[in-house]
Every structure is written in C-alpha cells, then in structure tokens.
Scaffold this active site. Structure first.
Site, PDB file in Angstrom:
ATOM      1  N   LYS A  11       0.812  -1.223   0.000  1.00  0.00           N
ATOM      2  CA  LYS A  11       0.000   0.000   0.000  1.00  0.00           C
ATOM      3  C   LYS A  11       0.851   1.282   0.000  1.00  0.00           C
ATOM      4  O   LYS A  11       2.066   1.235   0.226  1.00  0.00           O
ATOM      5  CB  LYS A  11      -0.927  -0.015   1.221  1.00  0.00           C
ATOM      6  CG  LYS A  11      -1.965  -1.132   1.163  1.00  0.00           C
ATOM      7  CD  LYS A  11      -2.874  -1.081   2.383  1.00  0.00           C
ATOM      8  CE  LYS A  11      -3.943  -2.144   2.339  1.00  0.00           C
ATOM      9  NZ  LYS A  11      -4.829  -2.048   3.525  1.00  0.00           N
ATOM     10  N   TYR A  51     -12.335  -2.197  -3.926  1.00  0.00           N
ATOM     11  CA  TYR A  51     -12.902  -2.259  -2.572  1.00  0.00           C
ATOM     12  C   TYR A  51     -14.429  -2.145  -2.562  1.00  0.00           C
ATOM     13  O   TYR A  51     -15.017  -1.837  -1.522  1.00  0.00           O
ATOM     14  CB  TYR A  51     -12.276  -1.176  -1.694  1.00  0.00           C
ATOM     15  CG  TYR A  51     -10.853  -1.505  -1.311  1.00  0.00           C
ATOM     16  CD1 TYR A  51     -10.562  -2.510  -0.396  1.00  0.00           C
ATOM     17  CD2 TYR A  51      -9.784  -0.828  -1.884  1.00  0.00           C
ATOM     18  CE1 TYR A  51      -9.258  -2.833  -0.054  1.00  0.00           C
ATOM     19  CE2 TYR A  51      -8.469  -1.137  -1.544  1.00  0.00           C
ATOM     20  CZ  TYR A  51      -8.221  -2.142  -0.636  1.00  0.00           C
ATOM     21  OH  TYR A  51      -6.932  -2.460  -0.292  1.00  0.00           O
ATOM     22  N   ASN A 114      -1.842   0.257   6.999  1.00  0.00           N
ATOM     23  CA  ASN A 114      -1.333  -1.019   7.488  1.00  0.00           C
ATOM     24  C   ASN A 114      -0.478  -1.779   6.476  1.00  0.00           C
ATOM     25  O   ASN A 114      -0.344  -3.000   6.556  1.00  0.00           O
ATOM     26  CB  ASN A 114      -2.470  -1.889   8.027  1.00  0.00           C
ATOM     27  CG  ASN A 114      -3.496  -2.251   6.976  1.00  0.00           C
ATOM     28  OD1 ASN A 114      -3.287  -2.041   5.785  1.00  0.00           O
ATOM     29  ND2 ASN A 114      -4.614  -2.800   7.416  1.00  0.00           N
ATOM     30  N   GLU A 128      -9.197 -10.957  -7.686  1.00  0.00           N
ATOM     31  CA  GLU A 128      -8.305  -9.812  -7.523  1.00  0.00           C
ATOM     32  C   GLU A 128      -7.129  -9.870  -8.503  1.00  0.00           C
ATOM     33  O   GLU A 128      -6.715  -8.843  -9.051  1.00  0.00           O
ATOM     34  CB  GLU A 128      -7.813  -9.744  -6.070  1.00  0.00           C
ATOM     35  CG  GLU A 128      -8.930  -9.408  -5.108  1.00  0.00           C
ATOM     36  CD  GLU A 128      -8.562  -9.534  -3.639  1.00  0.00           C
ATOM     37  OE1 GLU A 128      -9.390  -9.143  -2.803  1.00  0.00           O
ATOM     38  OE2 GLU A 128      -7.448 -10.015  -3.313  1.00  0.00           O
TER      39      GLU A 128
END
Length: 140
Positions: A11, A51, A114, A128
């Site tokens: 991320k 998402y 995170n 995904e």
C-alpha cells in the site's frame, strides 16, 4: 498442501516509506514466490472497484482516498497454501495486535495505514488477480 496463488498489494504508506524490498524479502523468506509484480498509481475508479465489497462501510471513502494517495505495488504470490501463508505473514490488520516479525508489526503505521493487503480466500485471490493482471503478465 496445494500450490496456490494469492494477490498482494503493498500500500501507499509502505511504498512511500521505501519498504517494498523489505516486504518482498519477508514474502520470499516465508516460502512464497513473487510471480508477477508491478508498481502502479491507481485512479479513483480502480480503488472503488477493488474495494466495492466495502462500499457501504463507514471507512470506504477514507480507504479509497488512501489507496489513490500514492503508488501501490500489486503482486501475485505463489506457493503451498499461499492464501493462508500470506495472511499469516501479513499479521493482524491492526499493527498493534500483529505478532512480532509480521509485515504489519514491522512496517505498518496504523490500522488505516497497514502496509499490505492480501486475499482472504482462493476465490477472491482469483478475482483480484484477474482485476489487476493480464494472464501474460504472470510468469511463474
């Protein structure tokens, strides 16, 4: 144990912190192979689509905003029991609860920042992976 593939995202907080190499080292040390990897900058539509399952949850807007705040590294990981193995080395979503030696305990800043995402099932991994990679980009 069967050879599986799972999907991973490093991320924006982790790419900004220059932790891609350290995270990759932990992935490989756990016995997973990186069979596809690319650094990309998601558009708003990309993050919303990825998402979408969380669209009605209160954190959705902030999550999408975070995921487009900088580059991400999307990956396909392969190995024995890959989905479970990667979830184990990621650690708990909240880094304060993550076991020592996990990716999130090592690199994550907070429950929101995170560091990594990993598929939660083989079915979601397939979805995904398909959403982020063409078959010819996966070289295992």
């Amino acid at each position: 144990m069967a050879i599986e593939r799972t999907f991973s995202i490093i991320k924006p907080d982790a790419t900004k912190g220059n932790h891609t190499g350290g995270i990759n080292a932990m992935i490989e040390a756990a016995g997973l192979r990186i069979v596809a990897q690319k650094r990309v900058k998601w558009k708003l539509a990309d993050a919303k689509k990825f998402y979408a399952v969380h669209a009605k949850r209160p954190f959705f807007k902030d999550l999408v905003k975070f995921m487009v705040s900088g580059p991400v590294v999307v990956q396909v990981l392969e190995g024995n029991d890959a989905v479970k193995k990667y979830r184990d080395i990621m650690g708990a979503t909240n880094p304060k609860e993550a076991a020592a030696g996990t990716i999130r305990a090592t690199f994550a800043k907070s429950i929101d920042e995170n560091s990594v995402h990993g598929s939660d099932s083989i079915e979601n991994a397939k979805k995904e992976i398909k959403q982020n990679f063409k078959a010819k980009e996966i070289v295992g």
